[in-house]
Design a protein around this motif. Structure first.
Motif, PDB file in Angstrom:
ATOM      1  N   GLN A   1       0.859  -1.189   0.000  1.00 15.98           N
ATOM      2  CA  GLN A   1       0.000   0.000   0.000  1.00 15.98           C
ATOM      3  C   GLN A   1       0.896   1.241   0.000  1.00 15.98           C
ATOM      4  N   LEU A   2       0.540   2.225  -0.847  1.00 21.37           N
ATOM      5  CA  LEU A   2       1.307   3.472  -0.916  1.00 21.37           C
ATOM      6  C   LEU A   2       0.627   4.541  -0.080  1.00 21.37           C
ATOM      7  N   TYR A   3       1.381   5.118   0.859  1.00 27.93           N
ATOM      8  CA  TYR A   3       0.909   6.232   1.680  1.00 27.93           C
ATOM      9  C   TYR A   3       1.761   7.456   1.362  1.00 27.93           C
ATOM     10  N   VAL A   4       1.111   8.558   0.982  1.00 28.62           N
ATOM     11  CA  VAL A   4       1.806   9.811   0.713  1.00 28.62           C
ATOM     12  C   VAL A   4       1.445  10.789   1.824  1.00 28.62           C
ATOM     13  N   ILE A   5       2.447  11.156   2.633  1.00 34.83           N
ATOM     14  CA  ILE A   5       2.220  12.001   3.806  1.00 34.83           C
ATOM     15  C   ILE A   5       2.861  13.362   3.556  1.00 34.83           C
ATOM     16  N   ARG A   6       2.065  14.412   3.665  1.00 34.59           N
ATOM     17  CA  ARG A   6       2.566  15.774   3.478  1.00 34.59           C
ATOM     18  C   ARG A   6       2.321  16.591   4.743  1.00 34.59           C
ATOM     19  N   TYR A   7       3.305  17.419   5.094  1.00 37.88           N
ATOM     20  CA  TYR A   7       3.138  18.324   6.225  1.00 37.88           C
ATOM     21  C   TYR A   7       4.188  19.425   6.150  1.00 37.88           C
ATOM     22  N   THR A   8       3.956  20.480   6.906  1.00 32.43           N
ATOM     23  CA  THR A   8       4.918  21.581   7.008  1.00 32.43           C
ATOM     24  C   THR A   8       5.635  21.468   8.341  1.00 32.43           C
ATOM     25  N   LEU A   9       6.947  21.555   8.298  1.00 34.31           N
ATOM     26  CA  LEU A   9       7.797  21.405   9.476  1.00 34.31           C
ATOM     27  C   LEU A   9       8.338  22.770   9.892  1.00 34.31           C
ATOM     28  N   TRP A  10       8.268  23.047  11.188  1.00 34.14           N
ATOM     29  CA  TRP A  10       8.755  24.312  11.736  1.00 34.14           C
ATOM     30  C   TRP A  10       9.802  24.043  12.811  1.00 34.14           C
ATOM     31  N   GLY A  11      10.885  24.794  12.775  1.00 36.46           N
ATOM     32  CA  GLY A  11      11.880  24.726  13.840  1.00 36.46           C
ATOM     33  C   GLY A  11      13.104  23.896  13.552  1.00 36.46           C
ATOM     34  N   ALA A  12      13.161  23.232  12.397  1.00 33.97           N
ATOM     35  CA  ALA A  12      14.316  22.380  12.101  1.00 33.97           C
ATOM     36  C   ALA A  12      15.513  23.176  11.601  1.00 33.97           C
ATOM     37  N   VAL A  13      15.288  24.430  11.198  1.00 33.97           N
ATOM     38  CA  VAL A  13      16.387  25.296  10.777  1.00 33.97           C
ATOM     39  C   VAL A  13      16.816  26.148  11.969  1.00 33.97           C
ATOM     40  N   THR A  14      18.075  26.012  12.352  1.00 30.55           N
ATOM     41  CA  THR A  14      18.630  26.800  13.448  1.00 30.55           C
ATOM     42  C   THR A  14      19.769  27.664  12.931  1.00 30.55           C
ATOM     43  N   ALA A  15      20.029  28.745  13.626  1.00 30.50           N
ATOM     44  CA  ALA A  15      21.039  29.703  13.158  1.00 30.50           C
ATOM     45  C   ALA A  15      22.052  29.983  14.252  1.00 30.50           C
ATOM     46  N   ASP A  16      23.303  30.227  13.841  1.00 25.64           N
ATOM     47  CA  ASP A  16      24.326  30.741  14.755  1.00 25.64           C
ATOM     48  C   ASP A  16      25.036  31.882  14.036  1.00 25.64           C
ATOM     49  N   LEU A  17      26.187  32.298  14.539  1.00 22.11           N
ATOM     50  CA  LEU A  17      26.879  33.444  13.952  1.00 22.11           C
ATOM     51  C   LEU A  17      27.474  33.133  12.583  1.00 22.11           C
ATOM     52  N   ILE A  18      27.636  31.856  12.270  1.00 21.24           N
ATOM     53  CA  ILE A  18      28.305  31.476  11.029  1.00 21.24           C
ATOM     54  C   ILE A  18      27.330  31.026   9.954  1.00 21.24           C
ATOM     55  N   SER A  19      26.326  30.270  10.332  1.00 18.09           N
ATOM     56  CA  SER A  19      25.500  29.632   9.311  1.00 18.09           C
ATOM     57  C   SER A  19      24.100  29.341   9.822  1.00 18.09           C
ATOM     58  N   ASP A  20      23.234  28.935   8.897  1.00 20.30           N
ATOM     59  CA  ASP A  20      21.956  28.321   9.216  1.00 20.30           C
ATOM     60  C   ASP A  20      22.134  26.815   9.043  1.00 20.30           C
ATOM     61  N   GLN A  21      21.484  26.039   9.902  1.00 18.20           N
ATOM     62  CA  GLN A  21      21.644  24.589   9.825  1.00 18.20           C
ATOM     63  C   GLN A  21      20.292  23.918   9.891  1.00 18.20           C
ATOM     64  N   PHE A  22      20.097  22.916   9.033  1.00 16.53           N
ATOM     65  CA  PHE A  22      18.865  22.142   8.987  1.00 16.53           C
ATOM     66  C   PHE A  22      19.145  20.743   9.498  1.00 16.53           C
ATOM     67  N   ASP A  23      18.528  20.364  10.602  1.00 16.45           N
ATOM     68  CA  ASP A  23      18.687  19.040  11.197  1.00 16.45           C
ATOM     69  C   ASP A  23      17.334  18.344  11.193  1.00 16.45           C
ATOM     70  N   TRP A  24      17.302  17.121  10.661  1.00 23.67           N
ATOM     71  CA  TRP A  24      16.012  16.442  10.583  1.00 23.67           C
ATOM     72  C   TRP A  24      16.183  14.934  10.592  1.00 23.67           C
ATOM     73  N   ASP A  25      15.334  14.256  11.346  1.00 24.66           N
ATOM     74  CA  ASP A  25      15.265  12.802  11.375  1.00 24.66           C
ATOM     75  C   ASP A  25      14.313  12.371  10.262  1.00 24.66           C
ATOM     76  N   ALA A  26      14.863  11.917   9.162  1.00 25.75           N
ATOM     77  CA  ALA A  26      14.054  11.656   7.971  1.00 25.75           C
ATOM     78  C   ALA A  26      13.147  10.440   8.119  1.00 25.75           C
ATOM     79  N   LEU A  27      13.508   9.489   8.992  1.00 24.20           N
ATOM     80  CA  LEU A  27      12.733   8.257   9.108  1.00 24.20           C
ATOM     81  C   LEU A  27      11.988   8.127  10.420  1.00 24.20           C
TER      82      LEU A  27
END
Length: 199
Positions: A140-166
């Motif tokens: 069975q194929l399940y297609v799940i869509r959603y908007t994620l907030w808060g996974a992008v963090t920033a410091d003085l050097i860069s923005d970083q995206f951290d996410w548990d894909a599974l």
């Protein structure tokens, strides 16, 4: 993770954040679910493919689309659970970042909506996916869509995206997994670095 009992539903409230144009850090975490063999209870069930497409938006949010081919075998079930983490600790970091999600939509391979309830608890939200009056079997194929907030963090050097894909709450094994990240057009390709790992 096969049949369901969850009842209550709630929807996360977006928490927009700003994001600079320089994206030096991007970490995608493919957790140990990739390595887990099915337990005896789920011996007839397996996830054939798990694809995740993540589009990062300039305001720091991310649109996520997951395509999961879940094979129930000959057993009949109402559907699946998808446990989405609401906190994540990036590689090399000591603190967890709090996340939120909104605009949840689940469809089948033909674009038809699948009955979905969701319930927050602790550091995750559980999607109960499937029609309680319908039994399914085989792939069975399940297609799940959603908007994620808060996974992008920033410091003085860069923005970083951290996410548990599974996620870490799948009981059956996963045969193949793939994740793709799309950055905003104004992010220079030469300023993007990425890491993928297990924690």
């Amino acid at each position: 993770m096969n049949s369901k009992r969850s009842k209550s539903s709630s929807q996360a409230t977006p928490n927009p954040m700003s994001m600079r144009r320089t994206f030096i850090g991007s970490t995608l975490l493919l957790f140990a679910a990739l390595l887990l063999a099915p337990t005896q209870v789920f011996a007839e069930q397996i996830i054939r493919t798990y694809s995740s497409h993540i589009e990062i938006i300039a305001d720091g949010s991310a649109n996520v689309q997951e395509e999961i081919v879940y094979d129930f075998g000959e057993e009949r079930h109402h559907g699946i659970f998808r446990v989405i983490p609401l906190s994540v600790r990036g590689l090399g970091k000591t603190e967890y970042a709090s996340l939120d999600i909104s605009s949840i939509l689940v469809t089948d391979g033909h674009g038809n909506r699948i009955d979905t309830k969701y319930e927050k608890g602790g550091n995750s939200i559980t999607l109960t996916i499937g029609d309680p009056d319908t039994l399914v079997f085989g792939p069975q194929l399940y297609v799940i869509r959603y908007t994620l907030w808060g996974a992008v963090t920033a410091d003085l050097i860069s923005d970083q995206f951290d996410w548990d894909a599974l996620g870490t709450d799948w009981q059956p094994g996963i045969e193949r997994a793939r994740a793709e990240i799309v950055f905003p057009k104004d992010v220079a390709t030469q300023k993007i670095s990425s890491r993928c790992g297990f924690i």
